[in-house]
Scaffold this active site. Structure first.
Site, PDB file in Angstrom:
ATOM      1  N   HIS A 165       3.478  10.668 -54.400  1.00 56.86           N
ATOM      2  CA  HIS A 165       3.487   9.317 -54.949  1.00 56.86           C
ATOM      3  C   HIS A 165       4.736   9.078 -55.795  1.00 56.86           C
ATOM      4  CE1 HIS A 165      -0.842   7.996 -54.140  1.00 56.86           C
ATOM      5  NE2 HIS A 165      -0.573   9.018 -53.370  1.00 56.86           N
ATOM      6  N   GLU A 186       5.346   8.453 -58.925  1.00 48.94           N
ATOM      7  CA  GLU A 186       5.509   9.146 -60.202  1.00 48.94           C
ATOM      8  C   GLU A 186       5.996  10.581 -59.999  1.00 48.94           C
ATOM      9  OE1 GLU A 186       2.334   6.016 -60.348  1.00 48.94           O
ATOM     10  OE2 GLU A 186       2.742   7.737 -59.039  1.00 48.94           O
TER      11      GLU A 186
END
Length: 68
Positions: free
Chosen positions: A45, A47
């Site tokens: 993802h 992040e």
């Protein structure tokens, strides 16, 4: 920074379904340490990608919470 995160999220158009498009900017003041986006469903993802790109510059940092 939010505008940059939204621009990064747009890079995931057509590739992240059924997940949402997400962009992430890790900054210290006005300095960008790392950024990333959710590139494809099933991959890391936004992040996680931003943290990898920030590398040692993000070590020891913490999440800043917005005031209520």
């Amino acid at each position: 920074m939010m505008a940059r995160a939204l621009a990064l999220a747009a890079r995931g158009l057509y590739t992240t379904t059924p997940n949402p498009r997400v962009g992430c900017v890790i900054a210290q003041g006005e300095r960008i340490l790392g950024e990333g986006w959710h590139e494809r469903a099933g991959l890391a993802h936004a992040e996680a990608n931003a943290l990898v790109r920030a590398g040692a510059a993000a070590r020891g940092s913490r999440r800043r919470r917005r005031p209520a």
